[in-house]
Motif scaffolding. Structure first.
Motif, PDB file in Angstrom:
ATOM      1  N   SER A   5      85.760  86.821 132.789  1.00  0.00           N
ATOM      2  CA  SER A   5      86.752  87.547 133.403  1.00  0.00           C
ATOM      3  C   SER A   5      86.682  87.713 134.794  1.00  0.00           C
ATOM      4  O   SER A   5      87.648  88.138 135.408  1.00  0.00           O
ATOM      5  CB  SER A   5      86.401  89.133 132.999  1.00  0.00           C
ATOM      6  OG  SER A   5      84.863  89.418 133.042  1.00  0.00           O
ATOM      7  N   SER A  34      87.204  79.218 127.989  1.00  0.00           N
ATOM      8  CA  SER A  34      87.813  80.681 128.043  1.00  0.00           C
ATOM      9  C   SER A  34      89.093  80.746 128.677  1.00  0.00           C
ATOM     10  O   SER A  34      89.964  81.600 128.291  1.00  0.00           O
ATOM     11  CB  SER A  34      86.888  81.638 128.528  1.00  0.00           C
ATOM     12  OG  SER A  34      86.541  81.344 129.858  1.00  0.00           O
ATOM     13  N   ARG A  38      92.310  82.130 126.628  1.00  0.00           N
ATOM     14  CA  ARG A  38      93.090  83.183 127.199  1.00  0.00           C
ATOM     15  C   ARG A  38      94.733  82.748 126.892  1.00  0.00           C
ATOM     16  O   ARG A  38      95.544  83.703 126.554  1.00  0.00           O
ATOM     17  CB  ARG A  38      92.831  83.446 128.530  1.00  0.00           C
ATOM     18  CG  ARG A  38      93.316  84.846 128.967  1.00  0.00           C
ATOM     19  CD  ARG A  38      92.725  85.175 130.443  1.00  0.00           C
ATOM     20  NE  ARG A  38      91.686  84.117 130.737  1.00  0.00           N
ATOM     21  CZ  ARG A  38      91.845  83.635 132.080  1.00  0.00           C
ATOM     22  NH1 ARG A  38      92.954  83.739 132.705  1.00  0.00           N
ATOM     23  NH2 ARG A  38      90.956  82.570 132.545  1.00  0.00           N
ATOM     24  N   ARG A 358      93.107  91.968 119.141  1.00  0.00           N
ATOM     25  CA  ARG A 358      91.992  92.046 119.781  1.00  0.00           C
ATOM     26  C   ARG A 358      91.786  90.872 120.609  1.00  0.00           C
ATOM     27  O   ARG A 358      91.246  90.874 121.752  1.00  0.00           O
ATOM     28  CB  ARG A 358      91.037  92.191 118.527  1.00  0.00           C
ATOM     29  CG  ARG A 358      89.614  92.846 119.010  1.00  0.00           C
ATOM     30  CD  ARG A 358      88.790  93.067 117.863  1.00  0.00           C
ATOM     31  NE  ARG A 358      89.113  94.050 117.128  1.00  0.00           N
ATOM     32  CZ  ARG A 358      88.847  94.449 115.717  1.00  0.00           C
ATOM     33  NH1 ARG A 358      87.715  93.446 115.385  1.00  0.00           N
ATOM     34  NH2 ARG A 358      89.245  94.980 115.180  1.00  0.00           N
ATOM     35  N   ALA A 359      91.918  89.528 120.053  1.00  0.00           N
ATOM     36  CA  ALA A 359      91.827  88.369 120.661  1.00  0.00           C
ATOM     37  C   ALA A 359      92.785  88.475 122.092  1.00  0.00           C
ATOM     38  O   ALA A 359      92.181  88.222 123.129  1.00  0.00           O
ATOM     39  CB  ALA A 359      92.280  87.258 120.088  1.00  0.00           C
ATOM     40  N   ARG A 361      93.583  90.913 123.675  1.00  0.00           N
ATOM     41  CA  ARG A 361      93.172  91.994 124.588  1.00  0.00           C
ATOM     42  C   ARG A 361      92.062  91.472 125.265  1.00  0.00           C
ATOM     43  O   ARG A 361      91.774  91.652 126.554  1.00  0.00           O
ATOM     44  CB  ARG A 361      92.910  93.335 123.951  1.00  0.00           C
ATOM     45  CG  ARG A 361      93.250  94.326 124.725  1.00  0.00           C
ATOM     46  CD  ARG A 361      92.999  95.667 123.816  1.00  0.00           C
ATOM     47  NE  ARG A 361      94.198  95.971 122.813  1.00  0.00           N
ATOM     48  CZ  ARG A 361      93.904  96.411 121.427  1.00  0.00           C
ATOM     49  NH1 ARG A 361      92.794  96.623 121.113  1.00  0.00           N
ATOM     50  NH2 ARG A 361      95.061  96.338 120.681  1.00  0.00           N
ATOM     51  N   THR A 362      90.915  90.945 124.473  1.00  0.00           N
ATOM     52  CA  THR A 362      89.759  90.381 124.972  1.00  0.00           C
ATOM     53  C   THR A 362      90.063  89.380 126.003  1.00  0.00           C
ATOM     54  O   THR A 362      89.167  88.990 127.169  1.00  0.00           O
ATOM     55  CB  THR A 362      88.865  89.981 124.186  1.00  0.00           C
ATOM     56  OG1 THR A 362      89.038  88.980 123.046  1.00  0.00           O
ATOM     57  CG2 THR A 362      88.098  91.189 123.524  1.00  0.00           C
ATOM     58  N   ARG A 364      92.099  88.881 128.053  1.00  0.00           N
ATOM     59  CA  ARG A 364      92.626  89.083 129.426  1.00  0.00           C
ATOM     60  C   ARG A 364      91.530  89.230 130.462  1.00  0.00           C
ATOM     61  O   ARG A 364      90.847  90.020 130.936  1.00  0.00           O
ATOM     62  CB  ARG A 364      93.318  90.476 129.210  1.00  0.00           C
ATOM     63  CG  ARG A 364      94.742  90.213 128.903  1.00  0.00           C
ATOM     64  CD  ARG A 364      95.982  90.776 129.344  1.00  0.00           C
ATOM     65  NE  ARG A 364      97.152  90.540 128.644  1.00  0.00           N
ATOM     66  CZ  ARG A 364      97.685  91.296 127.943  1.00  0.00           C
ATOM     67  NH1 ARG A 364      97.028  92.424 127.316  1.00  0.00           N
ATOM     68  NH2 ARG A 364      98.658  90.962 127.113  1.00  0.00           N
TER      69      ARG A 364
ATOM     70  N   ARG B   7      84.649  85.305 114.159  1.00  0.00           N
ATOM     71  CA  ARG B   7      85.710  85.382 115.438  1.00  0.00           C
ATOM     72  C   ARG B   7      86.371  83.961 115.304  1.00  0.00           C
ATOM     73  O   ARG B   7      87.780  84.028 115.468  1.00  0.00           O
ATOM     74  CB  ARG B   7      85.150  85.458 116.746  1.00  0.00           C
ATOM     75  CG  ARG B   7      85.132  86.961 117.226  1.00  0.00           C
ATOM     76  CD  ARG B   7      84.582  87.138 118.746  1.00  0.00           C
ATOM     77  NE  ARG B   7      82.995  87.126 118.772  1.00  0.00           N
ATOM     78  CZ  ARG B   7      82.154  86.572 119.403  1.00  0.00           C
ATOM     79  NH1 ARG B   7      82.670  85.588 120.291  1.00  0.00           N
ATOM     80  NH2 ARG B   7      80.811  86.709 119.230  1.00  0.00           N
TER      81      ARG B   7
END
Lengths: 364, 332
Positions: A5, A34, A38, A358-359, A361-362, A364, B7
């Motif tokens: 993040s 990541s 994203r 969920r994916a 959101r995380t 971000r 996941r």
């Protein structure tokens, strides 16, 4: 922990490296992954329909491979025609669900609108008007009945702050009773013959049934309305947070009445088409179709809590259900499996939808 | 470890589910629940409803003739008696191009359009259990004499009530020609044999036995001199019998059809008279005509067959020819 993040931290690499050496090296590799995740997450959230389309593709290919006669013109006819009524109901339902409500009366409206339309047309058959005029009047009657019931749904739930679930359940019963009373419990087959011909007409060398063409056109208009117009944006806003929408100046009550009228309008159109396909307005038309319509909406990715959804998804959802049901019949499978298959897909769609959110959101 | 697996697999799960569902037919065909396999011709049978003892008994009779003649039977239908749903099933069945269709139509007008698509595809059609308003091109229709069956019930009801009191008729929905014929036959015969009987207005209770049960309870209150009930279908009879049993009342019931549940009510004494359709014969004839037609022997196919119904009560239920007309259990 931090890298996903805060890419900035790793870009300040040299400064941080002194204190955290090895993690930095793994972090830069992790960051690219990541970053990619994203982008994928955002892509899939923005284009949820891509996901549903993928599922539809897998099912179609699965049937095409395992079931002879499925991937034929008649197979397509069976799928597309069986999808039309549920899809029409589901499109109207999409507007309502996106706005945060639900409309359980659509099946009853379908039957009632069809019956009233047939009643009026049968009275006009002796009047000397041309068949085309009578058919148009019948269509107007069906649409009007739908909009009136929709307005009633909207007004009662907004004026008295009643839950739409209960209000529309009530109007469902009223419409069903009305359908039975309209002609003393008898079906009406005294309608213009041209209507039956149009309801079963197939154009483009046998590839496109007229009801399917009408439904496709109407779906396109609905898609534009919900995704590109101010009306559609406001519908989304109200579904996300009605109070916030009210504070930005949207007249939420009036907007909701219109939304329920839209649902009624589509149900009225479905009632007219159902009558045209059969050549008769039956007393039981539309029974048990409410849940199938809602299932199509949910499978298409629209959230039941409101604020999120698309007509494109609903079209795909209705097609998935139609392909499943028709494919299983063509495959000569016991009809009980249709129920199981649709139920399984419904749960799968909800799960996928939840994971997708969920994916995104995380990521971000 | 499991977390990461879950996941990653979230994307795959719905695809997997969809693929399994779509490919399952390949496996299901070999199990073939209700669909016999092997054979030179395929005959599709679409009943009025699935999960119904009457239509299931017809199917079992069809199966025995089909097996003897090397024919595959494809049984497809819907659980609701609904013309739109039946039309959707017919459209799908048409895609398989069966060699012949045996159909129990749910509406005399609405089902003409899909039937015409079969005729246009040169697939012959046999109708059972119901008629179409337009029967051009249909090679055979096999019906029970519904009006005569209703009359049988009406005559028996006159005896059971000693000609006094109020009699009620419970139906599922109005407007279905075969059911309306039963009601008409019953009403006429009862009024002829027992002119002093009061006839309550026909109750349309719906397709669920519990609805008929509720209706019967209301009838007991509305008509204190209720002397008899006619169940137009097994659904109505089963509901009425349950209501009388719960209330401890011994009011006579005459009913159409002879499902296993109705027969057990008959043996208990709750139901007094059953009008059985010859489901076995209907199935045998339909499949026999199909076999004859497909083998080129069109002369053996009778264009119109009307079969008699058979009255069943405690006196004749033990007889072997009566046991023939009792229905077996429902299949899916």
């Amino acid at each position: 922990m931090t890298p996903a993040s805060t890419p900035d931290a790793t870009q300040q690499g040299p400064v941080v490296a002194e204190s955290v050496d090895t993690p930095t090296q793994t972090n830069s590799a992790g960051t690219e992954a990541s970053e990619g995740k994203r982008n994928l997450g955002k892509f899939i959230e923005d284009n949820g329909s891509v996901w549903t389309a993928g599922v539809l593709l897998v099912i179609v290919v699965g049937f095409a491979v395992s079931t002879p006669n499925f991937f034929t013109q008649q197979g397509w006819q069976a799928v597309s025609v069986s999808a039309t009524l549920i899809l029409l109901l589901a499109i109207g339902q999409t507007f309502v669900i996106v706005s945060g409500g639900i409309d359980l009366s659509v099946g009853g409206v379908l039957g009632f609108a069809g019956m009233m339309s047939a009643l009026v047309m049968s009275k006009l058959l002796t009047s000397g008007m041309s068949q085309t005029t009578i058919m148009l009047i019948g269509l107007v009657v069906a649409l009007t009945v739908g909009m009136v019931v929709g307005a009633v749904n909207g007004l009662i739930s907004t004026r008295f702050s009643l839950i739409p679930f209960i209000v529309t359940l009530g109007t469902l019963g009223i419409c069903q009773g009305g359908t039975q009373l309209a002609n003393g419990g008898q079906e009406i087959s005294n309608i213009p013959l041209d209507l039956l011909i149009w309801g079963n007409k197939v154009i483009l060398d046998g590839w496109l049934a007229v009801p399917v063409a009408v439904t496709a056109g109407v779906a396109a208009i609905a898609w534009i309305s919900l995704s590109k117009t101010r009306f559609g944006r406001r519908t989304h806003a109200i579904g996300s947070n009605a109070q916030a929408a009210q504070r930005t100046g949207i007249n939420v009550s009036r907007h909701l009445v219109v939304v329920y009228m839209v649902s009624g309008l589509f149900a009225g159109l479905a009632g007219f088409i159902a009558m045209a396909q059969l050549g008769v307005a039956t007393v039981t038309a539309g029974q048990n179709t409410e849940l199938a319509a809602i299932a199509a909406v949910v499978i298409g990715g629209t959230s039941l809590v409101g604020g999120r959804g698309s007509v494109a998804g609903t079209v795909l959802g209705a097609l998935i259900v139609a392909v499943l049901e028709t494919g299983l019949v063509i495959a000569r499978v016991n009809s009980a499996w249709q129920l199981i298959a649709v139920g399984a897909i419904l749960i799968g769609a909800l799960l996928a939808d939840q994971q997708r959110l969920r994916a995104a959101r995380t990521a971000r | 470890m499991t977390g990461r697996f879950l996941r990653k697999s979230r994307w795959v799960f719905p695809f997997l589910l969809a693929a399994v569902v779509a490919l399952a037919p390949g496996c299901a065909i070999t199990n073939g629940d209700g669909n016999s396999s092997g054979g030179s011709f395929t005959v599709a049978y679409v009943p009025g409803v699935t999960k119904n003892p009457y239509f299931s008994t017809i199917k079992r009779a069809m199966d025995s003739v089909a097996e003897a003649n090397d024919i595959t039977v494809d049984y497809q239908g819907t659980p609701n008696f609904d013309p739109t749903e039946q039309t959707n099933v017919l459209n799908a069945v048409l895609a398989q191009k069966p060699d012949l269709l045996i159909l129990a139509p749910t509406d005399p007008v609405a089902l003409r359009a899909p039937v015409e698509r079969f005729l246009a595809a040169d697939i012959p059609v046999i109708l059972i259990d119901g008629n179409l308003e337009n029967e051009d091109g249909i090679i055979s229709t096999i019906q029970s004499d519904q009006e005569a069956g209703g009359r049988l019930a009406g005559e028996r009801m006159a005896e059971l009530t000693d000609g006094k009191g109020t009699v009620a008729v419970i139906n599922i929905v109005s407007g279905v020609p075969s059911l309306d014929a039963r009601v008409e036959g019953f009403t006429n015969a009862l009024q002829d044999a027992a002119p002093d009987i009061e006839l309550a207005p026909v109750q349309n209770a719906g397709g669920n036995p519990s609805q008929s049960q509720d209706t019967t309870r209301s009838l007991m209150v509305a008509y204190p001199d209720l002397a008899g009930v006619f169940g137009v279908t097994e659904v109505n009879a089963e509901g009425a019998a349950a209501a009388f049993k719960a209330a401890g009342k011994d009011i006579p019931i005459a009913a159409y059809d002879a499902t296993p549940l109705e027969v057990s009510y008959l043996e208990e004494g709750q139901i007094d008279f059953l009008v059985a359709q010859n489901a076995k014969r209907i199935g045998e004839l339909a499949m026999q005509f199909a076999v004859d037609y497909l083998n080129g022997d069109e002369d053996s196919v009778e264009r119109h067959v009307v079969l008699d119904t058979v009255g069943v009560d405690l006196e004749n239920i033990e007889q072997p020819e009566i046991a023939e007309v009792l229905y077996g259990p429902a299949i899916n």
